[in-house]
Enzyme design. Structure first.
Site, PDB file in Angstrom:
ATOM      1  N   HIS A 130       0.857  -1.185   0.000  1.00  0.00           N
ATOM      2  CA  HIS A 130       0.000   0.000   0.000  1.00  0.00           C
ATOM      3  C   HIS A 130       0.893   1.234   0.000  1.00  0.00           C
ATOM      4  O   HIS A 130       2.017   1.200   0.503  1.00  0.00           O
ATOM      5  CB  HIS A 130      -0.877  -0.043   1.257  1.00  0.00           C
ATOM      6  CG  HIS A 130      -1.954   0.995   1.329  1.00  0.00           C
ATOM      7  ND1 HIS A 130      -1.701   2.305   1.675  1.00  0.00           N
ATOM      8  CD2 HIS A 130      -3.294   0.910   1.118  1.00  0.00           C
ATOM      9  CE1 HIS A 130      -2.836   2.982   1.681  1.00  0.00           C
ATOM     10  NE2 HIS A 130      -3.820   2.164   1.337  1.00  0.00           N
ATOM     11  N   ASP A 178       2.917  -4.186   8.124  1.00  0.00           N
ATOM     12  CA  ASP A 178       1.641  -3.513   7.900  1.00  0.00           C
ATOM     13  C   ASP A 178       0.553  -4.567   8.078  1.00  0.00           C
ATOM     14  O   ASP A 178       0.333  -5.405   7.208  1.00  0.00           O
ATOM     15  CB  ASP A 178       1.615  -2.917   6.483  1.00  0.00           C
ATOM     16  CG  ASP A 178       0.260  -2.330   6.106  1.00  0.00           C
ATOM     17  OD1 ASP A 178      -0.705  -2.459   6.884  1.00  0.00           O
ATOM     18  OD2 ASP A 178       0.165  -1.747   5.004  1.00  0.00           O
ATOM     19  N   GLN A 236      -4.700  -5.271   6.953  1.00  0.00           N
ATOM     20  CA  GLN A 236      -5.646  -6.238   6.387  1.00  0.00           C
ATOM     21  C   GLN A 236      -5.584  -7.593   7.092  1.00  0.00           C
ATOM     22  O   GLN A 236      -6.320  -8.511   6.718  1.00  0.00           O
ATOM     23  CB  GLN A 236      -5.359  -6.423   4.887  1.00  0.00           C
ATOM     24  CG  GLN A 236      -5.501  -5.176   4.049  1.00  0.00           C
ATOM     25  CD  GLN A 236      -6.931  -4.652   3.994  1.00  0.00           C
ATOM     26  OE1 GLN A 236      -7.878  -5.380   4.257  1.00  0.00           O
ATOM     27  NE2 GLN A 236      -7.088  -3.382   3.640  1.00  0.00           N
ATOM     28  N   LYS A 258     -10.938  -0.741  10.110  1.00  0.00           N
ATOM     29  CA  LYS A 258     -11.048  -1.924   9.272  1.00  0.00           C
ATOM     30  C   LYS A 258     -11.467  -3.161  10.075  1.00  0.00           C
ATOM     31  O   LYS A 258     -11.652  -4.239   9.511  1.00  0.00           O
ATOM     32  CB  LYS A 258      -9.727  -2.200   8.550  1.00  0.00           C
ATOM     33  CG  LYS A 258      -9.329  -1.113   7.553  1.00  0.00           C
ATOM     34  CD  LYS A 258      -8.027  -1.451   6.839  1.00  0.00           C
ATOM     35  CE  LYS A 258      -7.522  -0.282   6.008  1.00  0.00           C
ATOM     36  NZ  LYS A 258      -8.370   0.010   4.840  1.00  0.00           N
ATOM     37  N   CYS A 280      -4.670   2.459  -3.835  1.00  0.00           N
ATOM     38  CA  CYS A 280      -3.445   2.958  -3.183  1.00  0.00           C
ATOM     39  C   CYS A 280      -2.302   1.964  -3.355  1.00  0.00           C
ATOM     40  O   CYS A 280      -1.532   1.702  -2.416  1.00  0.00           O
ATOM     41  CB  CYS A 280      -3.688   3.234  -1.699  1.00  0.00           C
ATOM     42  SG  CYS A 280      -4.827   4.583  -1.393  1.00  0.00           S
TER      43      CYS A 280
END
Length: 409
Positions: free
Chosen positions: A121, A198, A201, A224, A364
């Protein structure tokens, strides 16, 4: 097994869009919020609204208890060793920028390497680009396999004794691929580098154990994972955070302020300058309670099943290309696709007219779009409140879009 009645907890899903029942397939962008989170926010503002840490009155004490209680919930949620390793931020973007600006500036020198991948991302690309430019470092990319996965062989080839930081997403927001973070972390550490993950997700959809992963930093966002917008988490190993300098200065994060010098509070508060995101933390704590009640293992299993079913149904449509691994076992609950000769924005518009919300664009992830040799894609992303009937609606909506544009052109 996910209760099929779970949608009743999400008020926003009980509406019609353009005369059709809403099918929400954009949870990778932001998830919907259950009544438990909405009520927690409402109760905080109606009953406990106050600043934290400073006051001795009842509202201040209750607000502080809720705020720090949420920190402990986060600690347990990702199995951090201490609440001192849990810093509240505005989200994954802020977390990654903080790591780059604080740890990166202090530890990356001219000629050092920062390693990322094409699948990242933008939030996990641009901070490292800027750091590399500022410090004269080398930004390197690990190439992908044909299906968008990452091989450990390529990781071993890329990481060297000059590598200071390896940063990688746990789950791709475009391809749904799940990266071998634990193994990559081991390779990074063998070469003296730190591992930044990261987890935006990953945290909402699967169990995360930062001690088992052994990563040095882990970033994720509340919005999220059924929580509010504007709240996120920076996990960092205690010794690393202790050695880092804050990048925001002001109230809350100080210990002593003199005319010409100041000292900082201990962890985690030295990184939380100003009035913190109190309501956001309260909402995130309620979201974690909700996710734990449903069960992360059940959520992950449910989404794998939906992804497999979606790939099966969408494969029935001629001229539709699906990106990422053909094996649904190698991806999370995300399916990204294009209909030949139809722009994904047009596809998303037709779907919206049928009450189906998907994401369209570069997500993104422009370097990944270039690697895929496309300018944009459409993406359906699933969560606990989706079921196979939603995918059936998506399939029929895509057939409608294809027929419409074949008639137009």
């Amino acid at each position: 097994m996910i209760n099929p009645e779970i949608k009743r907890y999400f008020p926003i899903l009980n509406q019609e869009i353009n005369g059709h029942p809403l099918v929400y397939l954009d949870s990778a962008a932001t998830s919907q919020k259950p009544v438990q989170v909405i009520e927690a926010l409402k109760n905080y503002y109606e009953l406990d609204n106050s600043n934290v840490h400073r006051g001795v009155h009842t509202l201040g004490n209750r607000a502080t208890e809720s705020y720090e209680g949420a920190r402990e919930k986060v600690r347990k949620f990702i199995n951090a060793a201490s609440t001192q390793e849990i810093v509240f931020t505005r989200g994954t973007t802020t977390t990654l920028n903080t790591i780059a600006a604080s740890y990166g500036r202090a530890n990356v020198q001219e000629g050092d390497e920062i390693i990322i991948t094409y699948v990242e991302h933008h939030s996990n690309i641009i901070p490292w680009q800027q750091l590399a430019k500022e410090r004269g470092a080398v930004l390197k990319y690990i190439d992908l396999e044909e299906d968008g996965t990452i091989s450990l062989e390529r990781v071993r080839s890329a990481v060297t004794g000059n590598t200071k930081i390896v940063s990688m997403m746990y789950v791709s927001n475009v391809l749904g691929t799940m990266n071998p973070i634990k193994e990559v972390t081991k390779i990074a550490h063998e070469n003296g580098a730190v591992m930044v993950v990261d987890g935006a997700q990953a945290a909402p959809h699967m169990k995360v154990d930062v001690q088992d992963l052994d990563c040095d930093f882990f970033a994720f966002s509340g919005h999220k994972m059924c929580g509010p917008t504007g709240i996120g988490v920076l996990y960092g190993k205690k010794d690393l955070l202790n050695a880092m300098e804050p990048i925001e200065f002001g109230g809350e994060m100080i210990d002593f302020v003199g005319l010409y010098d100041s000292t900082w509070k201990e962890l985690p508060w030295k990184f939380e300058g100003g009035t913190p995101i109190i309501a956001g933390a309260v909402g995130l704590g309620a979201a974690i309670d909700f996710l734990n009640e449903i069960g992360l293992d059940e959520i992950e299993k449910h989404e794998h099943e939906l992804a497999a079913y979606a790939m099966e149904r969408l494969s029935e449509i001629d001229g539709l290309s699906i990106y990422g691994p053909a094996d649904p076992g190698k991806r999370a609950g995300i399916v990204t696709f294009n209909i030949n000769d139809v722009h994904p924005h047009d596809v998303a518009t037709v779907l919206d007219m049928n009450g189906i919300a998907v994401r369209a664009g570069h997500h993104c992830a422009q370097p990944l779009m270039k690697w895929l040799e496309v300018t944009a894609t459409a993406r359906a992303s699933f969560y606990m409140y989706n079921d196979k009937s939603d995918i059936d609606r998506l399939t029929e909506g895509l057939r409608t879009a294809k027929e419409y544009f074949s008639d137009v052109f």
